[in-house]
Design an enzyme around this catalytic site. Structure first.
Site, short mmCIF file in Angstrom:
data_model
loop_
_atom_site.label_atom_id
_atom_site.label_comp_id
_atom_site.label_asym_id
_atom_site.label_seq_id
_atom_site.Cartn_x
_atom_site.Cartn_y
_atom_site.Cartn_z
N ASN A 158 0.80 -1.22 0.00
CA ASN A 158 0.00 0.00 0.00
C ASN A 158 0.84 1.28 0.00
OD1 ASN A 158 0.38 -1.34 2.65
ND2 ASN A 158 -0.20 0.66 3.41
N GLN A 169 -4.87 -4.00 -1.98
CA GLN A 169 -4.44 -3.02 -2.98
C GLN A 169 -4.34 -3.62 -4.39
OE1 GLN A 169 -3.99 0.22 -2.51
NE2 GLN A 169 -3.99 0.34 -0.28
N HIS A 179 -13.52 -0.23 -0.60
CA HIS A 179 -13.20 1.19 -0.82
C HIS A 179 -11.85 1.39 -1.50
CE1 HIS A 179 -10.32 2.23 2.55
NE2 HIS A 179 -10.77 1.08 3.02
N CYS A 197 0.99 9.84 10.21
CA CYS A 197 0.75 11.21 10.69
C CYS A 197 0.36 11.26 12.16
CB CYS A 197 -0.35 11.87 9.88
SG CYS A 197 -0.06 11.71 8.12
C1 LIG Z 1 -2.73 -3.55 2.08
C2 LIG Z 1 -3.87 -3.18 2.98
N1 LIG Z 1 -4.38 -4.09 3.81
C3 LIG Z 1 -5.41 -3.81 4.61
C4 LIG Z 1 -5.99 -2.55 4.63
C5 LIG Z 1 -7.15 -2.29 5.53
O1 LIG Z 1 -8.31 -2.18 4.75
P1 LIG Z 1 -9.72 -1.74 5.34
O2 LIG Z 1 -9.71 -0.26 5.37
O3 LIG Z 1 -10.71 -2.27 4.37
O4 LIG Z 1 -9.88 -2.37 6.67
C6 LIG Z 1 -5.49 -1.58 3.79
C7 LIG Z 1 -6.03 -0.21 3.83
O5 LIG Z 1 -5.33 0.74 4.08
C8 LIG Z 1 -4.39 -1.88 2.93
O6 LIG Z 1 -3.87 -0.97 2.11
#
Ligand SMILES: Cc1ncc(COP(=O)(O)O)c(C=O)c1O
Length: 390
Positions: A157, A185, A207, A329
């Site tokens: 991510n 992702q 999302h 942050c």
């Molecule tokens: C690689 C990865 N795993 C898990 C998550 C968590 O996802 P969710 O917001 O659907 O719980 C994210 C979101 O930032 C992500 O980028």
């Protein structure tokens, strides 16, 4: 979104596509029946909509419909997969208890694994190579006869690197370990077929693919034992109790359909725009790419900027660009992903993650190049300005 703000933070979240909002619309107040265990027509229609979404989702990731468990997102999917596998194995008295992951996993994976480690499951967190990719020899050495599960994400991510899933899946198969893949992702962005890749458990989130927030799924290989982490009315095959959020499930299905339909064209277009962004910023000098140059998501660019203070850089950018920094942050702590690549605290803080998306066009890229160029040249000339209050 503020009028002048260029949104380049699509790894954080994506806008829900208007067509997805339209697909969900009837399921809030008109077709609102509870899909679970009722015999009247609206309830049967709601149940049929959920089952159709289950089949479509399974087909989209190369899995089986009976393996799909709808969750609130990828965090819940990872918690259910990791704790669910560990508890189920312990209940059966399995001798395999070892857990293996990469240092660059998302906190949604690292934290449940750390939780299990505190309760006695041996955990190995492997370093990555300087380009962010797994070292397959090191992974092979870490998977032993007592390894229960290996968790490696599909696409990172922060730095967008794509791990060699087929090779990891083959290693896990050879050694009898389960393969969990956080694909939050990746799904809707790159081709992914879990059975072909040897993935036993795959997590995704609506999302991140232009769908609604609050919905995701864990897709498991049918027959794989999981202990439920949420108890109650027995929904989702007893693995995730709670009334199914029909509008969100319909929205996830619609988003996936759209994402698969424009995936290739989007990847090509955004890859070209991403390269344009890199070519526009590289002449600034002292710009370092984080992550493998080609084994990465086409819509990701992550770079460290030398000679500027990270917090001042991001202060200078925040009114024009929605991007992420290399520090979490809320705590100001440096990114564990950039640290795993060997970046110093200072380098991580002065890093910028760009995540391009469906609405990104050439004008947005030009705006980003102009904003970063102005901020970086200004700060290199006057390291004290524009200061945190700007
Ligand atoms: C690689 C990865 N795993 C898990 C998550 C968590 O996802 P969710 O917001 O659907 O719980 C994210 C979101 O930032 C992500 O980028």
């Amino acid at each position: 979104m503020a009028a002048m703000l260029t949104y380049l933070d699509h790894h954080a979240t994506t806008p829900c596509d208007p067509a997805v909002v339209a697909a969900m619309a009837p399921w809030w107040s008109e077709q609102f029946a509870n899909p679970s265990g009722r015999l009247y027509r609206p309830a049967l229609e709601a149940a049929a909509a959920v089952e159709l979404a289950r089949r479509k989702l399974a087909a989209a990731v190369g899995g089986q419909a009976e393996g799909v468990i709808f969750t609130s997102g990828a965090t819940e999917a990872a918690n259910l997969a990791l704790k669910g596998v560990a508890e189920a194995a312990a209940d059966r008295g399995e001798r395999r208890r070892g857990l293996v992951c990469l240092a660059t996993e998302h906190r949604a994976v690292l934290d449940p694994l750390a939780w299990l480690a505190r309760r006695g499951w041996p955990l190995t967190v492997l370093p990555v190579q300087p380009d962010g990719l797994v070292d397959l020899d090191q992974l092979a050495a870490a998977i032993g006869p007592t390894t229960l599960l290996v968790s490696v994400m599909a696409a990172n991510n922060e730095i967008g690197v794509l791990q060699p899933l087929a090779a990891i899946g083959a290693l896990c198969r050879q050694r009898g370990a389960l393969f969990h893949c956080d694909a939050a992702q990746a799904v809707g962005h790159i081709p992914l077929a879990m059975e072909q890749l040897g993935i036993d458990l795959l997590g995704l989130s609506g999302h991140k693919l232009y769908g609604p927030k609050g919905i995701g799924a864990l897709v498991r290989r049918p027959g794989l034992h999981l202990a439920p982490q949420q108890h109650g009315g027995g929904q989702e095959g007893g693995l995730r109790a709670g009334t199914a959020p029909v509008p969100l499930i319909v929205g996830l299905q619609a988003a996936l359909g759209l994402a698969l339909a424009d995936r290739e064209a989007r990847a090509e277009r955004l890859g070209a725009l991403r390269d344009q962004l890199w070519q526009g910023l590289e002449p600034l000098g002292g710009i370092r790419l984080n992550g493998h140059p080609s084994q990465r998501l086409p819509h990701n660019l992550n770079l460290s900027v030398e000679g500027v203070d990270g917090s001042r850089l991001h202060q200078a950018l925040r009114r024009q660009l929605a991007v992420s920094s290399g520090s979490a942050c809320s705590q100001g702590s440096p990114s564990h992903v950039l640290a795993a690549l060997g970046r110093s605290r200072r380098e991580a803080a002065s890093s910028i993650r760009f995540g391009l998306g469906r609405c990104t066009n050439a004008a947005a890229i030009e705006a980003a190049i102009a904003a970063v160029t102005t901020a970086v040249t200004g700060l290199r000339r006057d390291p004290a300005g524009p200061g945190p209050a700007a």
